[in-house]
Scaffold this active site. Structure first.
Site, PDB file in Angstrom:
ATOM      1  N   SER A   1      -4.480   1.714   4.270  1.00  0.00           N
ATOM      2  CA  SER A   1      -4.143   0.297   4.204  1.00  0.00           C
ATOM      3  C   SER A   1      -5.187  -0.437   3.344  1.00  0.00           C
ATOM      4  CB  SER A   1      -4.028  -0.270   5.620  1.00  0.00           C
ATOM      5  OG  SER A   1      -3.351  -1.496   5.622  1.00  0.00           O
TER       6      SER A   1
ATOM      7  N   ASP B   1       7.237   1.885   4.355  1.00  0.00           N
ATOM      8  CA  ASP B   1       6.038   1.210   4.851  1.00  0.00           C
ATOM      9  C   ASP B   1       6.264  -0.301   4.887  1.00  0.00           C
ATOM     10  OD1 ASP B   1       3.378   0.107   5.168  1.00  0.00           O
ATOM     11  OD2 ASP B   1       2.609   2.067   4.589  1.00  0.00           O
TER      12      ASP B   1
ATOM     13  N   HIS C   1       3.818   2.630   8.861  1.00  0.00           N
ATOM     14  CA  HIS C   1       2.658   2.276   8.047  1.00  0.00           C
ATOM     15  C   HIS C   1       1.777   3.505   7.874  1.00  0.00           C
ATOM     16  CE1 HIS C   1      -0.219  -0.209   6.100  1.00  0.00           C
ATOM     17  NE2 HIS C   1      -1.057  -0.343   7.103  1.00  0.00           N
TER      18      HIS C   1
END
Length: 513
Positions: A233, A452, A482
């Site tokens: 991320s 995602d 994710h």
């Protein structure tokens, strides 16, 4: 309402899928085999005083905190000293909390650094819970993570107390009147003032660039010639910035759930509106609903909550529109959370907001006693120092129709967030978009997931392109949730393991379905 990119959801990211692959690979094994501690081959960062470059980490038993118990097993903790201001490396220092578990096998490659995202996520608390996911990597790497400056045990910043945080939940994050707009912006400005009061001089020294420089000092003190890194991320942005600053020191670097480095503040919000709407559509379709109609029904629920919050089983608390939206967001981070979302939405339609409130509390790190974690505080302080763009109220209002067009459920919230997130922030931002070009760096494996929600798939290709030719290598997973590694795809896990353990670089464009 806080931004929706959050590291905490990664702990639940376990998509139950069996994946197949397409594509080929080539490469060779180039481990450095180090044992830790500064040594001649681990070049010191330029300009760092000898007192910092030669420091030895005093690894010892980890201690628990009020927010995180001490980890079980062979985990060790230490403190790294780094310059508070990298422009004046001989000045004051900051203490950074580290955690590690030494390699379990005999052919050690070196340290593998992890950043789990946010910004603002605690690597010290997250690393032990992620160890099972990366057990195959643990054989040849010391697993190492840390709390970046301004986060948790590394002089973490708390901008508000628990009561003030709960009071702010009543502020309308999609204001409809002039009075609501003023209250929304005042709350944003007050938050920034609280951060400045808590952080002091540190407020100007928690940027992603500062943390990337910390990483290079960490590499040296750990005794590694190259930085081996796994970023998730926001951790992908940090990895890209590191690669730009230190291209010749990039070892084996994997970036998973990739932030689009070409997007500015408004672009990131638009990307997330698309990503979460795409995930919601996939969820609705999986339940047999028409995504367009299902989204309209959820949007209608949120609209009703704007004026009539729902009762909950939590004494004295109601489910507001903002809390409901947050509760919807969390289960979309992982396909395994979809049944929970079904139950929570059904309960809300029946007039009970308890389940969505519980999901929102999980997202916001609120425990049963009413104590909140500080991830969102650090997240805001770091991102507002990074981001130069500050959309005005008038500019945001002009953007709202486009946001609503992108997503009938998430668009309005994310559109307004562009105005409130860094409104009247005490320190200026540093750039429109981060610089991640890394000519001459070793290949960087960039892993994108087509489903995602928080970091949409398109960001992976853009990150690879920005890293540069012969540097960025894209691996695609056609999945949900994710992140990709450890989410149920043997194809993804095998490709990443082969790269990190053997140096085998997959073919650019390889697809796992």
């Amino acid at each position: 309402m806080t931004r929706l990119v959050r590291w905490t959801a990664l702990t639940a990211a376990a998509a139950l899928l069996t994946a197949g692959c397409s594509g080929g690979s080539s490469g060779k094994d180039e481990g450095d085999g180090g044992t830790g501690g500064p040594r001649p081959s681990a070049a010191a960062p330029s300009g760092v005083p000898e007192s910092l470059a030669s420091q030895e980490l005093d690894w010892g038993r980890c201690k628990g905190t009020a927010d995180s118990p001490a980890p079980d097993g062979d985990w060790q903790c230490a403190t790294l000293k780094a310059p508070l201001d990298w422009a004046e490396p001989d000045g004051d220092t900051i203490a950074l909390a580290l955690i590690r578990a030494k390699a379990t096998g005999g052919e050690r490659i070196g340290s593998l650094l992890f950043n789990f995202g946010g910004p603002g996520g605690s690597g010290v608390s997250m690393m032990p819970s992620y160890a099972d996911t990366v057990s195959s990597l643990h054989e040849r790497y010391d697993l190492v993570s840390w709390d970046p400056r301004g986060v948790a045990a590394s002089e973490g910043i708390r901008c508000r107390g628990d009561e003030a945080i709960e009071d702010a939940e009543s502020v309308d994050s999609t204001p409809d009147t002039t009075a609501e707009e003023q209250a929304y912006l005042k709350d944003a400005a007050d938050f920034g003032k609280g951060c400045q009061k808590a952080a002091g001089e540190l407020m100007s020294h928690v940027s992603t660039t500062d943390t990337a420089r910390d990483m290079d000092l960490m590499r040296h003190v750990l005794g590694d010639a190259k930085t081996h890194y796994f970023g998730i991320s926001y951790g992908t942005e940090l990895g890209g910035v590191y690669a730009h600053l230190f291209p010749k020191r990039v070892g084996r670097m994997t970036l998973d759930a990739v932030v689009d480095p070409t997007a500015d503040t408004i672009g990131h919000a638009e990307n997330q509106a698309r990503g979460f709407q795409r995930a919601l559509d996939d969820y609705l379709e999986s339940t047999g609903q028409d995504p367009k109609q299902g989204s309209r029904e959820i949007a209608d629920l949120l609209e009703r909550l704007d004026t009539e919050p729902l009762p909950t089983s939590s004494p004295g608390r109601e489910l507001t529109q903002s809390l409901a939206l947050t509760g919807i967001v969390l289960p979309l981070y992982s396909k395994s959370g979809w049944p929970t979302l079904t139950s929570a939405l059904a309960a809300a339609e029946e007039g009970d907001g308890s389940e969505l409130l519980a999901l929102a509390d999980g997202y916001n790190e609120r425990d049963p006693s009413g104590h909140y974690g500080t991830t969102t505080h650090s997240q805001r302080v770091i991102s507002c120092l990074d981001d130069k763009q500050r959309p005005t109220l008038e500019e945001t209002k002009k953007l709202l129709p486009e946001f609503e067009k992108i997503s009938p459920v998430f668009g309005t919230f994310l559109g307004w967030d562009t105005a409130g997130w860094c409104h009247d922030w005490p320190v200026p931002g540093q750039h429109e978009t981060p610089e991640v070009s890394a000519p001459g760096a070793a290949p960087v494996l960039v892993v994108g997931n087509t489903g995602d929600p928080a970091t949409p798939y398109e960001g992976a290709r853009r990150m690879a392109d920005e890293l540069g030719e012969d540097v960025g290598v894209v691996l695609t997973w056609k999945g949900e949730g994710h992140g990709a590694y450890g989410s149920g795809s043997d194809c993804v896990d095998s490709a990443v393991d082969a790269y990190l353990l053997k140096g085998t670089v997959p073919e650019d464009g390889k697809v796992c379905s």
